[in-house]
Design an enzyme around this catalytic site. Structure first.
Site, PDB file in Angstrom:
ATOM      1  N   HIS A  33      -7.496   0.756  -6.384  1.00  0.00           N
ATOM      2  CA  HIS A  33      -7.792  -0.170  -5.055  1.00  0.00           C
ATOM      3  C   HIS A  33      -8.334  -1.396  -5.530  1.00  0.00           C
ATOM      4  CE1 HIS A  33      -7.855  -1.256  -0.984  1.00  0.00           C
ATOM      5  NE2 HIS A  33      -8.501  -0.529  -0.545  1.00  0.00           N
ATOM      6  N   ARG A  68       0.724  -1.182   0.188  1.00  0.00           N
ATOM      7  CA  ARG A  68       0.003  -0.023   0.071  1.00  0.00           C
ATOM      8  C   ARG A  68       0.981   1.114   0.071  1.00  0.00           C
ATOM      9  NH1 ARG A  68      -5.259   1.494   3.685  1.00  0.00           N
ATOM     10  NH2 ARG A  68      -6.076  -0.162   1.892  1.00  0.00           N
ATOM     11  N   ASP A  95     -17.299   7.292  -1.363  1.00  0.00           N
ATOM     12  CA  ASP A  95     -15.994   7.139  -0.723  1.00  0.00           C
ATOM     13  C   ASP A  95     -15.667   8.615   0.147  1.00  0.00           C
ATOM     14  OD1 ASP A  95     -13.320   6.115   0.527  1.00  0.00           O
ATOM     15  OD2 ASP A  95     -12.569   6.390  -1.576  1.00  0.00           O
ATOM     16  N   ARG A 104     -13.701  -8.768   1.824  1.00  0.00           N
ATOM     17  CA  ARG A 104     -12.187  -8.603   1.692  1.00  0.00           C
ATOM     18  C   ARG A 104     -11.604  -9.832   2.092  1.00  0.00           C
ATOM     19  NH1 ARG A 104     -10.143  -3.395   1.520  1.00  0.00           N
ATOM     20  NH2 ARG A 104      -8.340  -4.426   0.895  1.00  0.00           N
ATOM     21  N   CYS A 117     -16.254   1.695   0.758  1.00  0.00           N
ATOM     22  CA  CYS A 117     -15.236   0.980   0.890  1.00  0.00           C
ATOM     23  C   CYS A 117     -14.679   0.850   2.525  1.00  0.00           C
ATOM     24  CB  CYS A 117     -13.995   1.076   0.109  1.00  0.00           C
ATOM     25  SG  CYS A 117     -13.703   3.094   0.163  1.00  0.00           S
ATOM     26  N   GLN A 128     -10.283  -4.203  -3.178  1.00  0.00           N
ATOM     27  CA  GLN A 128     -11.475  -3.706  -2.962  1.00  0.00           C
ATOM     28  C   GLN A 128     -12.544  -3.723  -3.750  1.00  0.00           C
ATOM     29  OE1 GLN A 128     -12.087  -1.689   0.288  1.00  0.00           O
ATOM     30  NE2 GLN A 128     -14.077  -2.345  -0.341  1.00  0.00           N
TER      31      GLN A 128
HETATM   32  N1  NVA Z   1     -10.082   6.623  -1.378  1.00  0.00           N
HETATM   33  C1  NVA Z   1      -9.449   6.235   0.016  1.00  0.00           C
HETATM   34  C2  NVA Z   1      -9.893   4.764   0.182  1.00  0.00           C
HETATM   35  C3  NVA Z   1      -9.280   4.106   1.508  1.00  0.00           C
HETATM   36  C4  NVA Z   1      -9.712   2.587   1.506  1.00  0.00           C
HETATM   37  C5  NVA Z   1      -8.074   6.541   0.310  1.00  0.00           C
HETATM   38  O1  NVA Z   1      -7.414   6.465  -0.640  1.00  0.00           O
HETATM   39  O2  NVA Z   1      -7.753   7.153   1.371  1.00  0.00           O
HETATM   40  N1   CP Z   2     -11.282  -0.324   2.638  1.00  0.00           N
HETATM   41  C1   CP Z   2      -9.925  -0.415   2.724  1.00  0.00           C
HETATM   42  O1   CP Z   2      -8.924  -0.574   2.251  1.00  0.00           O
HETATM   43  O2   CP Z   2      -9.923  -0.255   4.410  1.00  0.00           O
HETATM   44  P1   CP Z   2      -8.321   0.125   4.994  1.00  0.00           P
HETATM   45  O3   CP Z   2      -7.760   1.432   4.392  1.00  0.00           O
HETATM   46  O4   CP Z   2      -8.704   0.092   6.369  1.00  0.00           O
HETATM   47  O5   CP Z   2      -7.547  -0.800   4.628  1.00  0.00           O
END
Ligand code: NVA
Ligand code: CP
Length: 318
Positions: free
Chosen positions: A141, A114, A236, A304, A276, A144
């Site tokens: 993502h 990540r 989101d 997930r 998500c 997801q």
């Molecule tokens: N769009 C959000 C998704 C988190 C799972 C982010 O990138 O923070």
């Molecule tokens: N939806 C998701 O990826 O959650 P986290 O940011 O908690 O991993």
């Protein structure tokens, strides 16, 4: 998927990377969804499937669901993981990306990353001889999106005949959902404020995929029109990880894009609310929507785990 050979078995993605939804064919996505369903139904059958396999988890941003679901998934498949929290590796600062990749490929069987730039996961995957999984970048993502379409499919097998709607920021999550819709032949409406549209290359690609698959991708600035008669209303956060400095201006720009009872009432009576997570309650969604019987956000979170297992199994099973 950028490495290894294409298997004759639809579900074997052995040795490949999963960096984007677009790395998978429609057949492979459907096979992964089928496998995730089977694993969800018969978890014990898979309890030693990845015995002895080690997964490295590298986080340059916080995580609850992705960290927990990958940790639980590899554990329940008989393997183990090593977790690097934000700050531990410091790609390019503490040690070069190349050196991290070349070290890890000698010690573990796969790496989930990540991070911020999509180029980081692409470069890492080019350097490493083991499968690399995108656990969220600023651009996509993909894990997801697979879990989300598993959730949609569980509720309605005919989702391709229904209108799916995403309301909010044209971000990483919206990109992966658009590519999934394009691959699978779904109809996805994406409503964003002006200047917060999804990346135009992703829109072009998703539309080209939709043309082939019989789906469609509609981009609009009108949330009410996007919500009208929709079967899914997905949103989101307005401020993704790494954008905290823009929170104030985003709050202003997204004002008309909150998913509240009024917006949800424009959708079908049996519409599902999706997110998500993490949610910023009172911003992109109100409590009476996210806590309503129409909300499936915790089903998405649980899925997930099942999807992570399917991905790990497909990439690593001999
Ligand atoms: N769009 C959000 C998704 C988190 C799972 C982010 O990138 O923070
Ligand atoms: N939806 C998701 O990826 O959650 P986290 O940011 O908690 O991993």
């Amino acid at each position: 998927m950028t490495k290894g050979k294409q298997s004759t078995s639809a579900v074997s993605l052995r040795g490949r990377d999963f960096l984007s939804v677009d790395d998978l064919t429609k057949l492979e996505i459907n096979s992964l969804l089928d496998l995730a369903e089977e694993i969800k139904l018969h978890p014990k059958k898979f309890s030693a499937a990845l015995k002895g396999k080690i997964l490295a988890l590298i986080f340059e941003k916080p995580s609850l669901r992705t960290r927990t679901s990958f940790t639980v998934a590899i554990d329940q498949l008989g393997g183990n993981c090593v977790d690097f929290p934000p700050g531990d590796l410091g790609f390019g600062r503490h040690e070069s990306l190349y050196d991290v990749a070349k070290n890890l490929e000698r010690m573990v069987d796969a790496v989930m990353i990540r991070t911020f730039a999509q180029e980081t996961v692409v470069s890492f995957a080019n350097f490493a001889s083991i499968p690399v999984i995108n656990g969220l970048t600023d651009h996509e993502h993909p894990c997801q999106a697979i879990a989300d379409f598993l959730t949609i499919r569980e509720h309605n097998k005919n989702f391709k005949q229904l209108k799916l709607t995403y309301v909010g920021d044209g971000n990483n999550v919206s990109h992966s959902l658009m590519l999934m819709a394009g691959k699978l032949g779904a109809t996805l409406h994406v409503a964003t404020p002006e200047h917060y549209e999804p990346n135009s290359d992703v829109v072009t690609r998703a539309r080209a995929l939709a043309e082939e698959s019989g789906g469609s991708i509609v981009i609009t600035h009108d949330p009410a029109e996007a919500a009208r008669d929709a079967y899914v209303i997905y949103t989101d956060t307005w401020t993704s990880m790494g954008q905290e400095g823009e929170a104030q201006s985003r709050h202003e720009a997204f004002k008309g894009f909150q998913v509240n009872r009024e917006l949800l009432s424009k959708a079908r009576p049996d519409a599902m609310f999706m997110h998500c997570l993490p949610a910023h309650r009172g911003e992109e969604v109100t409590n009476d929507v996210i806590d309503s019987p129409q909300s499936v956000v915790f089903e998405e979170a649980e899925n997930r785990v099942h999807v992570q297992k399917a991905i790990l199994y497909a990439l690593l099973k001999s």
